[in-house]
Write an enzyme that holds these catalytic residues in place. Structure first.
Site, PDB file in Angstrom:
ATOM      1  N   LYS A 119      -4.727 -12.253   7.615  1.00  0.00           N
ATOM      2  CA  LYS A 119      -3.337 -11.300   6.760  1.00  0.00           C
ATOM      3  C   LYS A 119      -2.298 -11.715   8.026  1.00  0.00           C
ATOM      4  O   LYS A 119      -2.615 -10.886   8.696  1.00  0.00           O
ATOM      5  CB  LYS A 119      -3.409 -10.635   6.034  1.00  0.00           C
ATOM      6  N   SER A 159       0.293  -8.473  -2.300  1.00  0.00           N
ATOM      7  CA  SER A 159       0.876  -9.038  -0.877  1.00  0.00           C
ATOM      8  C   SER A 159       0.619  -9.726  -0.563  1.00  0.00           C
ATOM      9  O   SER A 159       0.290 -10.937   0.222  1.00  0.00           O
ATOM     10  CB  SER A 159       1.717  -8.120  -0.753  1.00  0.00           C
ATOM     11  N   SER A 205      -2.877  -4.652  -2.940  1.00  0.00           N
ATOM     12  CA  SER A 205      -2.503  -6.465  -2.865  1.00  0.00           C
ATOM     13  C   SER A 205      -3.458  -7.152  -2.615  1.00  0.00           C
ATOM     14  O   SER A 205      -3.562  -7.902  -2.027  1.00  0.00           O
ATOM     15  CB  SER A 205      -1.620  -5.659  -1.862  1.00  0.00           C
TER      16      SER A 205
END
Lengths: 495, 93
Positions: free
Chosen positions: A78, A159, A183
């Protein structure tokens, strides 16, 4: 030869061990898949060249008998994890040109154990969102489609939407995520994969760009619970550079996957049966209870009376911490600077041009609730209710060992839906936020499809530091659900 | 929440903000603040605020330098740097 991108991590480790293929071959297959799925826009930065170099190094290590826990496995990271020498943006314009001179502890742990990095995945800007539609680098598209022929592009959740989309698309074997209010769990649910947020303090936050420091926690995405267990073991562990990171031994999580839930007490919180819960999701939840019961688990009714206040509490505490954490982006030491006549103008213009609307909203809410005259009414009040929420869980765990609930109140929605009203978007995390506020481990496991053919996940919440029981329960549910559905975009490719 | 409050908060947060944005954010932030008012239903007398969920004792370490001599790395991402310093607009007339 087997389709290398359809193996899971445990299978790939076995194949590498038996010399059926090399890490370079495995990585090349994933680099090719990365190109085929570029239209998903899952990456901010692809690092294919680096991946192939790391894979060659991994093969050389293996030849010498040096075999790490994840030796040669291609993963996505990420873009909130600082990676040494590789651009890290948090999907924000304000960090468009930021190249960290250091490595985050968790990504460093993965590389220590032999992992290969395919690229840096997109996210909601600074991890603020539930749909991956607030990234400065455009929306991420889920590889799933509704079966009604509308062909609408669906969100991969957020997210950590780039991570969930790319793992679901079989273009990365696993990915890192971060979970502040859901998330990891919500995107895993939306894309039909597994993901776990461990106990707050299990993974180091050092080098992960901060959003809300008392809530942020790293965790893995993968297509199986076993793969999540493998990745978590590598990611977790004490780090003196994060004072909230616990000095506890990290268990061999795969050893916890016994397939046995006999005598396990599974709590069902009555408050999660919220008004307007979709009948399909309620049905799946019931199915989950039945699976566990048939395995010899005991279903226990529990109450978490302050659940309904978790969302408002979160939307005070997280913005308060974000407004403080994001004060560092001033255009002076790093990031993109906008010019101005005075130093103050430089700050004001840099931040106005560098941040998107959702980030600005949260900074302003946070600034407001921390400002003189409002601090006690909002921030202190929210922190008090946060304690009551944590105490609710502590009491519930006197009666049960894990808690079972839906992960999200709906399946994935189309890009553009839920955009008109911030609060509507916030409701996505109604089942995940309470455990975040209490710092507890939670995992989402793919459990079924809705009538439109979209994946739905079940959430398992555990006691602090008891990821093993969470994974054991998740593994049992995964086996019972036997979720074999694949995103339509992959079916089309195969056909 | 009115436009003046939005402007004040934006200034505190060092965010330049246009008239149109003040209008938009006033509505949205007002909506969020109204929504969180439900916290008022909860009796929190004699409840201690919870700031940290992790019950671990902070560790002590020797107070010794364990990092440093990385000036160029620190400056590498600066929008403007000169002779080992960050450059900012003139702040003293």
């Amino acid at each position: 030869m087997t389709n290398l991108t359809h193996l899971n991590i445990a299978q790939a480790l076995e194949g590498l061990k038996k010399k059926e293929f090399t890490s370079v071959e495995l990585t090349q297959a994933h680099v090719k898949a990365t190109e085929e799925f570029r239209h998903l826009n899952a990456y901010v930065t692809e690092t294919s060249e680096l991946a192939l170099k790391q894979a060659a190094e991994s093969d050389a290590r293996r030849a010498k008998g040096q075999v790490g826990l994840l030796e040669g496995i291609p993963l996505a990271i990420k873009d909130l994890y600082c990676t040494k020498g590789v651009r890290t943006t948090a999907s924000s314009r304000i960090l468009d040109n930021f190249v960290p001179p250091y490595e985050s502890t968790v990504s460093g742990n993965l590389f220590r154990d032999g992992a290969v990095m395919l690229g840096k995945t997109s996210l909601d800007e600074f991890a603020m969102g539930s749909s991956n539609t607030t990234s400065a680098y455009g929306n991420v598209i889920s590889p799933w489609k509704r079966n009604n022929g509308d062909n609408a592009d669906l969100v991969p959740g957020g997210s950590s939407g780039g991570s969930s989309a790319i793992v679901a698309a079989r273009a990365a074997m696993g990915a890192t995520g971060t979970d502040t209010g859901g998330s990891i769990r919500q995107p895993a649910s939306f894309t039909g994969i597994a993901g776990i947020k461990p106990t707050y303090g299990r993974c180091s936050r050092w080098g992960i760009i901060a959003f809300a420091s008392s809530l942020d926690q790293a965790g893995p995405f993968a297509r199986t619970v076993e793969d999540c267990a493998l990745m978590l073991r590598s990611m977790a562990g004490y780090d003196p550079k994060d004072s909230t990171c616990a000095d506890r031994p990290v268990p061999d999580y795969t050893a916890a996957l016994t397939g046995n839930v006999k005598g396990l007490r599974v709590g069902i919180p009555k408050e999660y049966n919220v008004e307007g819960l979709s009948p399909e999701i309620a049905k799946l939840w019931d199915q989950g209870k039945d699976w566990l019961k048939s395995g010899g688990a005991e279903i226990v009714d529990i109450s978490l009376p302050h659940s309904k206040y978790a969302l408002p509490v979160y939307y005070i505490i997280a913005p308060a911490e974000c407004s403080s954490n994001l004060a560092r982006y001033d255009g002076i030491r790093y990031g993109v600077r906008a010019e101005g006549e005075s130093l103050n103008d430089v700050y004001m213009n840099t931040r106005a041009q560098g941040f998107g609307d959702e980030v600005k909203r949260r900074i302003m809410i946070g600034t407001y609730v921390l400002s003189a005259g409002y601090y006690d009414a909002y921030y202190t009040k929210a922190q008090k209710i946060r304690r009551l929420i944590a105490e609710d869980f502590a009491r519930a765990f006197e009666k049960c060992d894990v808690i079972l609930s839906p992960t999200a109140p709906s399946a994935a929605f189309a890009i553009g839906e839920n955009q008109d009203d911030p609060i509507k978007m916030y409701l996505n995390d109604v089942f995940t936020i309470p455990a975040s506020l209490a710092g507890l481990p939670g995992m989402s496991v793919p459990a079924g499809l809705d009538s439109q053919g979209l994946p739905l996940g079940l959430q398992i919440i555990g006691k602090a530091w008891d990821e093993e029981t969470v994974l054991r329960t998740g593994h049992f549910v995964e086996t019972a659900a036997n979720f074999t559905a694949m995103p339509q975009m992959l079916m089309k490719k195969a056909a | 929440m009115d436009k003046a409050t939005v402007k004040k908060v934006a200034t505190l947060a060092r965010l330049a903000i246009t008239e149109a944005e003040q209008e938009k954010f006033a509505t949205q932030l007002g909506g969020i603040l109204k929504w969180v008012e439900m916290m008022g239903e909860v009796n929190t007398d004699n409840v201690e605020p919870l700031a940290n969920v992790v019950n671990i004792d902070l560790k002590l370490r020797p107070d010794i330098v364990n990092d440093g001599d990385i000036r160029d790395a620190v400056l590498a991402n600066a929008p403007e740097a000169l002779e080992g310093f960050f450059v900012v607009p003139k702040v003293v007339e």
